[in-house]
Structures are given as structure tokens and as C-alpha cells.
Design a protein around this motif. Structure first.
Motif, PDB file in Angstrom:
ATOM      1  N   CYS A   1      56.504 -26.702  12.012  1.00 35.98           N
ATOM      2  CA  CYS A   1      57.904 -26.773  12.440  1.00 35.98           C
ATOM      3  C   CYS A   1      58.718 -25.503  12.204  1.00 35.98           C
ATOM      4  O   CYS A   1      59.749 -25.309  12.849  1.00 35.98           O
ATOM      5  CB  CYS A   1      58.589 -27.942  11.733  1.00 35.98           C
ATOM      6  SG  CYS A   1      57.780 -29.533  12.014  1.00 35.98           S
ATOM      7  N   GLU A   2      58.279 -24.654  11.290  1.00 36.19           N
ATOM      8  CA  GLU A   2      59.051 -23.452  10.980  1.00 36.19           C
ATOM      9  C   GLU A   2      58.317 -22.182  11.407  1.00 36.19           C
ATOM     10  O   GLU A   2      58.844 -21.365  12.156  1.00 36.19           O
ATOM     11  CB  GLU A   2      59.385 -23.408   9.482  1.00 36.19           C
ATOM     12  CG  GLU A   2      60.306 -24.547   9.024  1.00 36.19           C
ATOM     13  CD  GLU A   2      60.571 -24.507   7.530  1.00 36.19           C
ATOM     14  OE1 GLU A   2      60.231 -23.488   6.884  1.00 36.19           O
ATOM     15  OE2 GLU A   2      61.104 -25.499   6.994  1.00 36.19           O
ATOM     16  N   GLU A   3      57.101 -22.026  10.912  1.00 38.09           N
ATOM     17  CA  GLU A   3      56.377 -20.773  11.173  1.00 38.09           C
ATOM     18  C   GLU A   3      55.576 -20.809  12.469  1.00 38.09           C
ATOM     19  O   GLU A   3      55.096 -19.766  12.931  1.00 38.09           O
ATOM     20  CB  GLU A   3      55.457 -20.473   9.991  1.00 38.09           C
ATOM     21  CG  GLU A   3      56.230 -20.260   8.694  1.00 38.09           C
ATOM     22  CD  GLU A   3      55.326 -19.904   7.521  1.00 38.09           C
ATOM     23  OE1 GLU A   3      54.084 -19.851   7.725  1.00 38.09           O
ATOM     24  OE2 GLU A   3      55.857 -19.679   6.414  1.00 38.09           O
ATOM     25  N   LYS A   4      55.437 -22.002  13.060  1.00 38.16           N
ATOM     26  CA  LYS A   4      54.733 -22.169  14.342  1.00 38.16           C
ATOM     27  C   LYS A   4      53.308 -21.598  14.315  1.00 38.16           C
ATOM     28  O   LYS A   4      52.829 -21.010  15.279  1.00 38.16           O
ATOM     29  CB  LYS A   4      55.506 -21.500  15.486  1.00 38.16           C
ATOM     30  CG  LYS A   4      56.989 -21.860  15.539  1.00 38.16           C
ATOM     31  CD  LYS A   4      57.198 -23.325  15.859  1.00 38.16           C
ATOM     32  CE  LYS A   4      58.686 -23.642  15.990  1.00 38.16           C
ATOM     33  NZ  LYS A   4      58.942 -25.084  16.202  1.00 38.16           N
ATOM     34  N   THR A   5      52.639 -21.777  13.188  1.00 36.13           N
ATOM     35  CA  THR A   5      51.255 -21.289  13.076  1.00 36.13           C
ATOM     36  C   THR A   5      50.232 -22.410  13.261  1.00 36.13           C
ATOM     37  O   THR A   5      49.028 -22.169  13.223  1.00 36.13           O
ATOM     38  CB  THR A   5      51.020 -20.616  11.709  1.00 36.13           C
ATOM     39  OG1 THR A   5      51.411 -21.519  10.662  1.00 36.13           O
ATOM     40  CG2 THR A   5      51.834 -19.339  11.590  1.00 36.13           C
TER      41      THR A   5
END
Length: 429
Positions: free
Chosen positions: A82-86
Motif C-alpha cells: 500500500c505504501e512502497e508498491k513493491t
């Protein structure tokens, strides 16, 4: 109308040119060719028109991240998703709109992503918006629940799902440790809600119950009730896994021939089989109870690059307690009325018209039925007759016999030993 169709075909420039080049080519064959193309196009249209229903990874991610940002859920993969999209969704592997499965990449490694928010998809399968209210799935535990109370919740749930096993205390500790994402020896409400929601998913429960076994996919992480497992390179017993729409239209003899052509070499099939038999032995009376395979489809059984057996899909496996709960008080008139999944069938007591709780066939008999076609094709000639004899005896194994456990172990070991002796020979090693 029919005469007009033929005139149109004959007047077609392509048809006239083809007749000049190939005088012996009949127009009716051209018509059949066009009909085949139209039929193929129709099948493809049906396949891809359902794609939007089956593949809703973007909605799954939207729902999960919305809950994460609101502080409702937690998990080891939430930040990456949700944040780093990794954590990236890639190939859609879903076979049902309410059970989303994707091949993906996480931390430069190929993974399988499974999203189990079934309630969310049932809200409105045609809607691209988020559900208006929070999912009932994350309603437990409630605020104010202590750590001791939560442990007791988990233990009670495991007893009802796996039976009152002495080893459940160890499994509870593992689950609590898994829930503690930041390793602060505390479990927050979001962490507790997430692990509780995951435990309600049958496949996740089996993954953690069988985590000590080398024949199941390794759990890598989760966020809410989305979870990530290792990718198994070959996700079918046969090397070739046909698309679902082709399986429907191809005759069984064609599918069988394709499976045989694309299957691994016989020694490798024997290696995979030995691993499968070991798995059947492990789940017969395991650390956390007995488990039953209720769908012996080859597509649920895979292997890695070293030809080590791996169970790809655990969704159609159930615990003994689940099976007993399914059969308890179930009305029936025939044995077929007492079927769970595709392959778990119990007897019907026709006097009281209720299902008994004992299966007609144990796991081993069903697996031997699957292995007959898989192993006998290409088997060494001087070995084939004995192998076929053992498999046929195995297929007749009755789950209701009092001495079934003895017969089960004896047959399983006989087949394993037979295969080991053959592939350990220098010619096949």
C-alpha cells in the motif's frame, strides 16, 4: 437462404482465388474451415468476456489498502503493498470472482498472491467502488480483549477445527508470533483482527497446520486476509496445464494424449510420486490431526525444479473435524448425497436417511487412482505389471475396514519401495 449462402461463398474473391490455385479443394471444406474459425472465436469471446469478473486484483488491492489506512488491519506485507508498491499483481490465475489468485512479484521474487475477501466481492460484483461498510470479516476480536483472552479464542477455534490435539499449544504460540508484526511482544487490535480473519480461510489454516512439512507452499507474508506464498514452478502434475476453456472443448482422449506427451520423463514422475505418497502418509495422522484430499485433480498437485512434490492448492483439503461437521445430521438417500467437494464420499445410512462420517475411500486409494494413468505410461516393461498390480490393490482400499490403517501403511510403503528400487538403479538415477 442456403443457396444464397453458397453463392456468396463462391463469389467471394478469396474463395475464387483459392479454387483456381487448388482445383480439388471443395467449397464445403472452406465453409467448414470458416465455421471452425467462427466457433473458435466464440469460445475465445466467452473466455475473455469472463476475464473482468474473474480478475479483480485492482479492487482487492483497493479494499485491502483502504482497511490498512484506516487502521483496521495489519500485516507483514501491508507497507510493501500500500505504501512502497513493491508487491505487484501480475498474471491472473483466478478461477472464481470471489477467490482472487495472482502471480506476482515481491522483493524481486516471484510469488503467488491470494485475496480472500469474499464478502467484499459479494457486495456488488459489477461495482468498481469500495463497499460502504467495514467487513464483518474483521469484527473479531473486539476492543478490550486481553492477550490471554485472544489466545483462548485462538485455542478454542483450533480445537473446533483440528480436534483437541496435545500439540495445539505450539500452534497457538506460532500464530501469536506471526500476528506480532513489529515484534514488540504485543498484539495490537489490527494485528489480532488480521490473523483471526486469516484463520477463517481454510487454505490458510492448512498452510500453518502443515508448515513443518516440505510438501506445501511456504507462507511468505500477509496483509489483512490477503496472503502471499512461494510460487511453485510447475503447478500441475503434468507439465502442460491447459486453459479452462480448452479443457471443456477438447475430447478426453486428446487431453490424455497431450498430458502424456508433455509429462516429465518416467524417472522424474516416479520421484514426484514418492513425494506425493509421503505427503499422504503425513496427513493420515499428522501432528495436528488428519486431513482429507477432496479433489484429486492433477491441477492441484505440482512440483519444483528438483522434481520435489508440492501441493499447489489446499482449498479442497479439509480437516477431519470439518468433514465430520459436514456429515453430521446430513439428509441423504444415496451415497452420492454424502459427497464433500469432488472426491470425499461417505456412506448413506438408508434406514435413518443420514450420512455416516466415515469415508468410503481414504486419501491413498484416490491418489492411486490418479497415479495409475500418470505412472504406467512409459514405465519400464519389466516393472509395469507389478506396479499396476500394487496400484489396483491400493485403489480397492476401503476406508471402512477395521484393519484399514495397517493396509494403508503396508500398501503405501510397498509402492514407495517399488519405485525407490527402480529409480535408484544406475540406469534411472
Amino acid at each position: 437462404m442456403r443457396a444464397r449462402t453458397w453463392r456468396l461463398l463462391l463469389s467471394c474473391p478469396f474463395s475464387r482465388g483459392l479454387q483456381k490455385r487448388l482445383p480439388g479443394f471443395k467449397v464445403k471444406y472452406l465453409f467448414l474451415l470458416w465455421l471452425g474459425i467462427l466457433l473458435g472465436g466464440w469460445v475465445l469471446y466467452l473466455h475473455y468476456s469472463s476475464y473482468s469478473e474473474l480478475c479483480r486484483g485492482h479492487i482487492c488491492q483497493m479494499i485491502i489498502c483502504d482497511r490498512y489506512k484506516k487502521g483496521i488491519i495489519s500485516g507483514s506485507a501491508c507497507k510493501d503493498l500500500c505504501e512502497e508498491k513493491t508487491l505487484l499483481f501480475q498474471q491472473c490465475l483466478s478461477s472464481s470472482p470471489v477467490h482472487q489468485v495472482y502471480g506476482g512479484v515481491w522483493r524481486n521474487k516471484e510469488v503467488i498472491i491470494k485475496c480472500g475477501i469474499e464478502e467484499a466481492f459479494r457486495v456488488d460484483l459489477n461495482s468498481e467502488t469500495l463497499p460502504r461498510k467495514d467487513l464483518v470479516l474483521f469484527d473479531k476480536p473486539t476492543r478490550g480483549t486481553s492477550m490471554d483472552e485472544f489466545k483462548e479464542m485462538v485455542l478454542t477455534f483450533l480445537k473446533s477445527s483440528l480436534g483437541d490435539q496435545q500439540s495445539l499449544g505450539n500452534l497457538v504460540n506460532r500464530i501469536i508470533s506471526m500476528a506480532d508484526i513489529n515484534q514488540d511482544n504485543k498484539v495490537s487490535l489490527a494485528e489480532a483482527k488480521s490473523i483471526w480473519a486469516l484463520l477463517q480461510l481454510n487454505e490458510f489454516l492448512l498452510i500453518i497446520s502443515l508448515h513443518e512439512k516440505e510438501h506445501t507452499a511456504q507462507l511468505l507474508g500477509y496483509c489483512g486476509d490477503l496472503y502471499i506464498t512461494e510460487k511453485i514452478p510447475y503447478h500441475s502434475l503434468y507439465s502442460l496445464k491447459l486453459p479452462r476453456f480448452l479443457e471443456v472443448v477438447l475430447p478426453s482422449i486428446v487431453r490424455t494424449s497431450l498430458n502424456q506427451w508433455f509429462a516429465p520423463a518416467w524417472p522424474q514422475r516416479a520421484e514426484i510420486t514418492i513425494g506425493l505418497l509421503e505427503f499422504v502418509e503425513e496427513i493420515f495422522h499428522g501432528t495436528y490431526g488428519s486431513f482429507y484430499i477432496c479433489d484429486t485433480d492433477p491441477g492441484n498437485i505440482g512440483y519444483n525444479d528438483k522434481y520435489d512434490f508440492k501441493m499447489v492448492n489446499l482449498r479442497m483439503m479439509v480437516t477431519e473435524m470439518t468433514l465430520k461437521g459436514f456429515y453430521k445430521g446430513r439428509y441423504c438417500e444415496h451415497n452420492t448425497d454424502c459427497t464433500h467437494g469432488k472426491d470425499c464420499t461417505a456412506t448413506c445410512d438408508k434406514l435413518v436417511k443420514q450420512c455416516n462420517t466415515e469415508l468410503i475411500q481414504p486419501n491413498l486409494a484416490k491418489i492411486c487412482g490418479l497415479l495409475q494413468e500418470y505412472l504406467l505410461y512409459g514405465a519400464p516393461i519389466n516393472f509395469r505389471d507389478e506396479l499396476q498390480k500394487q496400484l489396483q490393490i491400493c485403489m480397492r482400499l476401503n476406508g471402512l475396514a477395521r484393519q484399514m490403517e495397517v493396509h494403508h501403511s503396508l500398501l503405501l510403503n510397498n509402492i514407495k519401495t517399488l519405485l525407490w528400487k527402480k529409480i535408484s538403479n544406475s540406469k534411472y538415477s
